[in-house]
Each structure stands twice: as structure tokens, then as C-alpha cells.
Design an enzyme around this catalytic site. Structure first.
Site, short mmCIF file in Angstrom:
data_model
loop_
_atom_site.label_atom_id
_atom_site.label_comp_id
_atom_site.label_asym_id
_atom_site.label_seq_id
_atom_site.Cartn_x
_atom_site.Cartn_y
_atom_site.Cartn_z
N ASP A 73 -11.50 2.58 -5.23
CA ASP A 73 -11.78 1.29 -4.61
C ASP A 73 -11.74 0.26 -5.74
OD1 ASP A 73 -12.97 -1.03 -3.61
OD2 ASP A 73 -14.38 0.08 -2.36
N TYR A 164 -10.24 -15.25 3.60
CA TYR A 164 -9.07 -14.68 2.92
C TYR A 164 -8.40 -15.75 2.04
CZ TYR A 164 -4.36 -12.77 2.31
OH TYR A 164 -3.17 -12.32 1.78
N LYS A 168 -7.88 -15.81 -2.06
CA LYS A 168 -6.57 -15.88 -2.70
C LYS A 168 -6.41 -17.16 -3.53
CE LYS A 168 -4.65 -11.99 -1.42
NZ LYS A 168 -4.21 -11.01 -2.41
N1 NAD Z 1 1.87 -9.07 4.16
C1 NAD Z 1 1.76 -10.38 3.98
O1 NAD Z 1 2.24 -11.18 4.80
C2 NAD Z 1 1.08 -10.93 2.76
C3 NAD Z 1 1.17 -12.31 2.52
C4 NAD Z 1 0.54 -12.84 1.40
C5 NAD Z 1 -0.15 -12.02 0.54
N2 NAD Z 1 -0.22 -10.68 0.80
C6 NAD Z 1 -0.98 -9.87 -0.14
O2 NAD Z 1 -0.15 -8.83 -0.62
C7 NAD Z 1 -0.95 -7.70 -0.94
C8 NAD Z 1 -0.40 -6.46 -0.25
O3 NAD Z 1 -0.46 -6.67 1.13
P1 NAD Z 1 0.39 -5.80 2.17
O4 NAD Z 1 0.89 -6.76 3.18
O5 NAD Z 1 1.31 -4.90 1.47
O6 NAD Z 1 -0.81 -5.01 2.87
P2 NAD Z 1 -1.03 -3.45 3.16
O7 NAD Z 1 -2.26 -3.41 4.00
O8 NAD Z 1 0.22 -2.84 3.64
O9 NAD Z 1 -1.35 -2.87 1.69
C9 NAD Z 1 -2.54 -3.19 1.02
C10 NAD Z 1 -2.96 -1.99 0.22
O10 NAD Z 1 -4.15 -2.33 -0.51
C11 NAD Z 1 -5.04 -1.24 -0.40
N3 NAD Z 1 -6.42 -1.69 -0.55
C12 NAD Z 1 -7.09 -2.58 0.24
N4 NAD Z 1 -8.36 -2.68 -0.18
C13 NAD Z 1 -8.49 -1.85 -1.24
C14 NAD Z 1 -9.57 -1.51 -2.09
N5 NAD Z 1 -10.78 -2.04 -1.92
N6 NAD Z 1 -9.36 -0.62 -3.09
C15 NAD Z 1 -8.14 -0.05 -3.25
N7 NAD Z 1 -7.09 -0.32 -2.47
C16 NAD Z 1 -7.26 -1.21 -1.48
C17 NAD Z 1 -4.81 -0.68 0.99
O11 NAD Z 1 -5.31 0.65 1.11
C18 NAD Z 1 -3.31 -0.79 1.11
O12 NAD Z 1 -2.65 0.37 0.65
C19 NAD Z 1 -2.39 -8.05 -0.53
O13 NAD Z 1 -3.10 -8.53 -1.66
C20 NAD Z 1 -2.17 -9.16 0.47
O14 NAD Z 1 -3.29 -10.00 0.58
C21 NAD Z 1 0.38 -10.12 1.88
#
Ligand code: NAD
Length: 259
Positions: A73, A164, A168
Site C-alpha cells: 500500500d 480527488y 492531484k
Molecule cells: N484513467 C484516467 O482517466 C485518469 C485520468 C487522470 C489521472 N489518472 C491517474 O492515473 C493513475 C492510474 O490510473 P488508472 O486509470 O490506470 O487506474 P487503475 O485503477 O486502472 O490503476 C490504478 C492502480 O493503482 C493501484 N492503487 C490504488 N491505490 C493504491 C494503494 N493505496 N497502494 C498501492 N496501489 C494502489 C490500484 O491497485 C491499481 O492497480 C492514477 O493516479 C489516476 O488518478 C487517471
């Protein structure tokens, strides 16, 4: 960059990538290892991590890339220390740090509890800070790079995502200040801000009844949702020598949605 190095931008480099069990993190793990990176992949989702490591193996280590899993985590300070020590033990160096792990919820403000607010910051913001802090001495040994993941919500209104967006926004402010703080130690720091990307994170989104859709219609990317691989390509650029002159900035990769 000499022609030999194209497509092998991370050969000889090692480091840590968080959030590698899913979405953007998994795509980044595949992209960076395809170009030769040896990476400790960190996530709390053990099964997802195993699958990413399997996919890295399936891809083959043509450019010398490899990956191993470390379940943790990212909001747990001891676990972060353990992960950084494990990366150093396994690969002998930590020259790359890519912070992707994070989570997201759509919550109207009246329903934002203090527990939820604190957890959003503990993971998205403090988790990123902890990895930067713990990896910094190693990164400073050999001209390292930190790529943090912010979001378009750091700089643009995203209603029902106040906690959120604030977490960010803090990642982005932290990144900019850290970049200036460690510049002199030879560590380059920047952030990638994805727009809407098709991953489990966005698939889980549903808006409260009565949400004014007009705002979201305005920020819908003309080319549709992004693919994780498109963000991974930007992360690879940011982390590589190709991005050497890009520091302390937010690299927005949003398909034009927030132009
Ligand atoms: N998908 C989007 O549209 C988007 C847009 C802007 C920013 N983001 C950011 O990009 C990053 C990846 O997002 P994604 O869309 O691939 O999401 P996702 O949910 O597919 O992947 C996120 C990963 O982070 C891991 N995670 C979450 N909390 C955790 C913790 N406490 N400890 C360890 N691992 C943890 C999850 O298990 C998961 O594998 C994130 O930071 C998200 O905020 C995503």
C-alpha cells in the site's frame, strides 16, 4: 540520442513503478520494460501485479528489460521504505521513479467524509511524496528521473471530484517545487497529467442523479477516451533522455479535451 539507443531508451536503467497492476501503470510497465528498463512494480493488487509481470515476460527482454512484483500500500510509510530497499537490492540502483498508483471516486461534496478526504490524500498525494522522499538519495547518485501522475483535474474544474482534484492539484504543486529543490542534485522531476483514459478507474465512474452533463460534454476529448498506452508513451518520453530538457512541468496528455 544515437540511433542505436532508439527503442532502447531504458537499457541499463532500473527503478520503481507504482500502480503497475492495472490501467496506465500496467501499460507503462510494458512500455518501459520493452525499452529495456528493469523495474520493481509496486501495487496493492497482488494478482494484478502477477499478471503484469507475466505480460512483461511474454513480451520478452529484447532490450534487457525485466520486472518483479512488490505488493504494498503506497500510503504505508514502512512499506514504501521496504519497496525502495527491495529495488536497490534487486537491481543495484534506483534511477527511475514513476508514481502512477492512485484512486478516484465521484462524490458530491456533502458526502465527502473526513475519512474519505484523508484517504484520497494519503494515497494520491502522500504516497507519491513518500516514494519521492525515500528514493531521492538513490536517484541523486546517478542523475535520476521522477515522473509523477497528476490529472487534468489538478488544473481544471471536475465537479463531484473535489477531493480527488485537490489531491492531484497537490501532486502537481509538490512536483513543481520538488523539481526546483533537487535540480542541483541532478534529479529531473516532472508530472504527466492524463485526461480521460479508458481504464478500470474511469469504467467505475457514474455521476449522481441530476448531474449537469453540459460540463462533461465540453471536456469530452474530440478523439474519444485515451488509451493507457498513449499515456504510457508520454511517461516513457518524460522518463527518458528524450525528455532531458523537460523539467518541473506538467505534461498534459488529454486528447485536446481541456484545450
Ligand atoms: N484513467 C484516467 O482517466 C485518469 C485520468 C487522470 C489521472 N489518472 C491517474 O492515473 C493513475 C492510474 O490510473 P488508472 O486509470 O490506470 O487506474 P487503475 O485503477 O486502472 O490503476 C490504478 C492502480 O493503482 C493501484 N492503487 C490504488 N491505490 C493504491 C494503494 N493505496 N497502494 C498501492 N496501489 C494502489 C490500484 O491497485 C491499481 O492497480 C492514477 O493516479 C489516476 O488518478 C487517471
Amino acid at each position: 540520442m544515437d540511433a542505436e539507443a532508439i527503442g532502447r531508451r531504458f537499457t541499463g536503467k532500473a527503478g520503481i513503478l507504482t500502480g503497475a497492476a492495472s490501467g496506465i501503470g500496467r501499460a507503462a510497465a510494458l512500455r518501459l520494460t520493452a525499452e529495456g528498463a528493469r523495474l520493481l512494480l509496486v501495487d496493492r493488487d497482488e494478482e494484478g501485479l502477477k499478471e503484469t509481470v507475466r505480460l512483461v515476460g511474454e513480451q520478452g527482454g529484447r532490450a534487457g528489460g525485466a520486472a518483479s512484483a512488490y505488493a504494498a500500500d503506497i500510503a504505508d510509510e514502512d512499506a514504501v521504505r521496504g519497496a525502495v530497499a527491495a529495488a536497490k537490492d534487486r537491481y543495484g540502483a534506483v534511477g527511475l521513479l514513476v508514481n502512477v498508483a492512485g484512486f478516484h471516486k465521484v462524490v458530491p461534496l456533502e458526502e465527502v467524509t473526513l475519512d474519505y478526504w484523508n484517504r484520497q490524500f494519503a494515497v494520491n498525494t502522500a504516497g507519491t511524496m513518500l516514494f519521492c522522499r525515500e528514493a531521492l538519495p538513490h536517484l541523486a547518485e546517478g542523475g535520476g528521473v521522477i515522473v509523477n501522475t497528476a490529472s487534468t483535474s489538478a488544473t481544471h474544474a471536475h465537479p463531484y471530484m473535489t477531493a480527488y482534484a485537490a489531491s492531484k492539484g497537490a501532486v502537481l504543486a509538490f512536483t513543481q517545487s520538488l523539481a526546483a529543490e533537487v535540480w542541483g542534485r541532478g534529479v529531473r522531476v516532472l508530472a504527466v497529467s492524463p485526461g480521460g483514459v479508458a481504464t478500470p478507474l474511469t469504467e467505475a465512474v457514474s455521476f449522481p442523479e441530476g448531474t449537469d452533463g453540459a460540463y462533461y460534454a465540453r471536456i469530452t476529448p474530440p478523439a474519444g477516451m485515451g488509451r493507457p498506452e498513449e499515456i504510457a508513451a508520454a511517461i516513457a518520453f518524460a522518463a527518458s533522455e528524450d525528455g532531458a530538457y523537460v523539467r518541473g512541468v506538467e505534461l498534459r496528455v488529454d486528447g485536446g479535451s481541456h484545450a
